[in-house]
Design a protein around this motif. Structure first.
Motif, PDB file in Angstrom:
ATOM      1  N   VAL A  52      -1.447  -1.374  -4.094  1.00 48.82           N
ATOM      2  CA  VAL A  52      -2.404  -0.270  -4.121  1.00 48.82           C
ATOM      3  C   VAL A  52      -1.578   1.010  -4.148  1.00 48.82           C
ATOM      4  N   LEU A  53      -1.761   1.807  -5.187  1.00 51.29           N
ATOM      5  CA  LEU A  53      -0.840   2.916  -5.452  1.00 51.29           C
ATOM      6  C   LEU A  53      -1.593   4.222  -5.654  1.00 51.29           C
ATOM      7  N   ASP A  54      -1.277   5.220  -4.833  1.00 49.38           N
ATOM      8  CA  ASP A  54      -1.814   6.572  -5.029  1.00 49.38           C
ATOM      9  C   ASP A  54      -1.029   7.243  -6.159  1.00 49.38           C
ATOM     10  N   LEU A  55      -1.648   8.225  -6.813  1.00 47.26           N
ATOM     11  CA  LEU A  55      -0.940   8.961  -7.865  1.00 47.26           C
ATOM     12  C   LEU A  55      -0.190  10.159  -7.312  1.00 47.26           C
ATOM     13  N   LEU A  68       0.852  -1.184   0.000  1.00 48.17           N
ATOM     14  CA  LEU A  68       0.000   0.000   0.000  1.00 48.17           C
ATOM     15  C   LEU A  68       0.891   1.238   0.000  1.00 48.17           C
ATOM     16  N   VAL A  69       0.815   2.021  -1.073  1.00 51.46           N
ATOM     17  CA  VAL A  69       1.625   3.238  -1.188  1.00 51.46           C
ATOM     18  C   VAL A  69       0.676   4.429  -1.127  1.00 51.46           C
ATOM     19  N   GLU A  70       0.641   5.090   0.024  1.00 48.47           N
ATOM     20  CA  GLU A  70      -0.343   6.140   0.291  1.00 48.47           C
ATOM     21  C   GLU A  70       0.256   7.134   1.273  1.00 48.47           C
ATOM     22  N   ASP A  71       0.232   8.440   0.918  1.00 51.18           N
ATOM     23  CA  ASP A  71       0.860   9.441   1.776  1.00 51.18           C
ATOM     24  C   ASP A  71      -0.067  10.002   2.843  1.00 51.18           C
ATOM     25  N   ASP A  72      -1.363   9.753   2.747  1.00 55.72           N
ATOM     26  CA  ASP A  72      -2.306  10.170   3.785  1.00 55.72           C
ATOM     27  C   ASP A  72      -2.234   9.141   4.911  1.00 55.72           C
ATOM     28  N   ALA A  73      -1.610   9.511   6.024  1.00 56.71           N
ATOM     29  CA  ALA A  73      -1.330   8.549   7.087  1.00 56.71           C
ATOM     30  C   ALA A  73      -2.611   7.959   7.673  1.00 56.71           C
ATOM     31  N   ALA A  74      -3.627   8.799   7.884  1.00 48.95           N
ATOM     32  CA  ALA A  74      -4.878   8.311   8.473  1.00 48.95           C
ATOM     33  C   ALA A  74      -5.570   7.321   7.539  1.00 48.95           C
ATOM     34  N   LEU A  75      -5.593   7.653   6.247  1.00 47.39           N
ATOM     35  CA  LEU A  75      -6.219   6.760   5.274  1.00 47.39           C
ATOM     36  C   LEU A  75      -5.425   5.459   5.153  1.00 47.39           C
ATOM     37  N   ILE A 100      -4.724   1.505  -8.842  1.00 43.68           N
ATOM     38  CA  ILE A 100      -4.510   2.912  -8.510  1.00 43.68           C
ATOM     39  C   ILE A 100      -5.676   3.388  -7.646  1.00 43.68           C
ATOM     40  N   LEU A 101      -5.339   3.979  -6.502  1.00 43.36           N
ATOM     41  CA  LEU A 101      -6.331   4.506  -5.568  1.00 43.36           C
ATOM     42  C   LEU A 101      -6.033   5.990  -5.396  1.00 43.36           C
ATOM     43  N   THR A 102      -6.895   6.843  -5.932  1.00 39.33           N
ATOM     44  CA  THR A 102      -6.564   8.265  -5.997  1.00 39.33           C
ATOM     45  C   THR A 102      -7.817   9.138  -5.994  1.00 39.33           C
ATOM     46  N   ALA A 103      -7.615  10.411  -5.640  1.00 40.32           N
ATOM     47  CA  ALA A 103      -8.708  11.383  -5.716  1.00 40.32           C
ATOM     48  C   ALA A 103      -8.881  11.931  -7.126  1.00 40.32           C
ATOM     49  N   ARG A 104      -7.927  11.661  -8.009  1.00 39.68           N
ATOM     50  CA  ARG A 104      -7.998  12.153  -9.378  1.00 39.68           C
ATOM     51  C   ARG A 104      -8.996  11.321 -10.184  1.00 39.68           C
ATOM     52  N   GLU A 105     -10.091  11.956 -10.575  1.00 38.81           N
ATOM     53  CA  GLU A 105     -11.168  11.190 -11.204  1.00 38.81           C
ATOM     54  C   GLU A 105     -11.438  11.599 -12.652  1.00 38.81           C
TER      55      GLU A 105
END
Length: 221
Positions: free
Chosen positions: A49-52, A5-12, A77-82
């Motif tokens: 699971v990779l954020d952009l 899991l590569v995600e910079d939002d620590a809480a998420l 890819i798991l991201t807010a960019r839609e």
């Protein structure tokens, strides 16, 4: 099954990691593209699971590097960019699936299971090997038609063997897919887990292939 899991939002990242562990996945977490890229290039995972929008190196660049190096692990890819252009960029970079935030963790889990199943070459979500039935989409096991209760470690080993039934799975590969990266692994731990599984499902269903690994086989049923 082991997830990167590569995600910079620590809480998420913490919420997702906890949810995945509840579903029996082993999870390694990276907070930036540099660390995530390194883990994906040097460790063995069933899925990533990779954020952009990552610090240091963006997710699309990380993914392109993996693909250029021949890393074929499934990537969601798991991201807010839609936007459509972002989705196109993600798939061109080599993504296998794309999920936008906000999202339901239950959907993420189902998508990851589907990616792992297809990567293992299982066309159907239901895998049957003798008296063992594994629903790869729901993550459940049955023995002779009755629910089989397993610990997390047992589930990871048996699911890996079930998705590649009748094939030998290398011992080191099993170890790498059962434990998280920071876990201390005893040299006999895999044998202990296999021993517990044999007591639950029958000794002859899991065959030891000396010098190589283990195989889930219906021949002993």
């Amino acid at each position: 099954m082991r997830v990167l899991l590569v995600e910079d939002d620590a809480a998420l990242a913490d919420r997702v990691a906890r949810a995945l562990r509840e579903e029996m996945f082993a999870v390694d977490v990276a907070a930036n593209g540099e660390d995530g890229g390194h883990l994906g290039a040097t460790e063995r995972y069933d899925v990533a699971v990779l954020d952009l929008g990552l610090p240091k190196v963006d997710g699309a660049t990380v993914l392109r590097r993996w693909r250029a190096e021949g890393r074929d692990l499934p990537v969601l890819i798991l991201t807010a960019r839609e936007s459509w252009s972002d989705k196109v960029e993600g798939f061109k970079a080599g993504a296998d699936d794309y999920l936008t935030k906000p999202f339901r963790v239950e959907e993420l889990v189902m998508r990851l299971r589907a990616l792992v199943r297809r990567a293992a070459g299982a066309a159907s979500s239901r895998v049957v090997c003798g008296p063992i039935a594994f629903d790869a989409q729901l993550g459940t096991f049955e023995l002779d038609g009755l629910p089989l209760k397993l610990t997390g470690m047992e589930w990871r080993v048996l699911s890996c063997l079930a998705l590649r039934k009748e094939a030998v799975v290398d011992r080191m590969e099993l170890l790498e897919r059962v434990y998280e990266g920071d876990a201390e692994v005893d040299s006999n731990s895999l044998e202990v887990i296999v021993g517990r599984l044999r007591r639950k499902i029958g000794r002859d269903l899991i065959e030891t292939v000396r010098g190589r690994g283990y195989r889930l086989t219906a021949n002993g049923a």
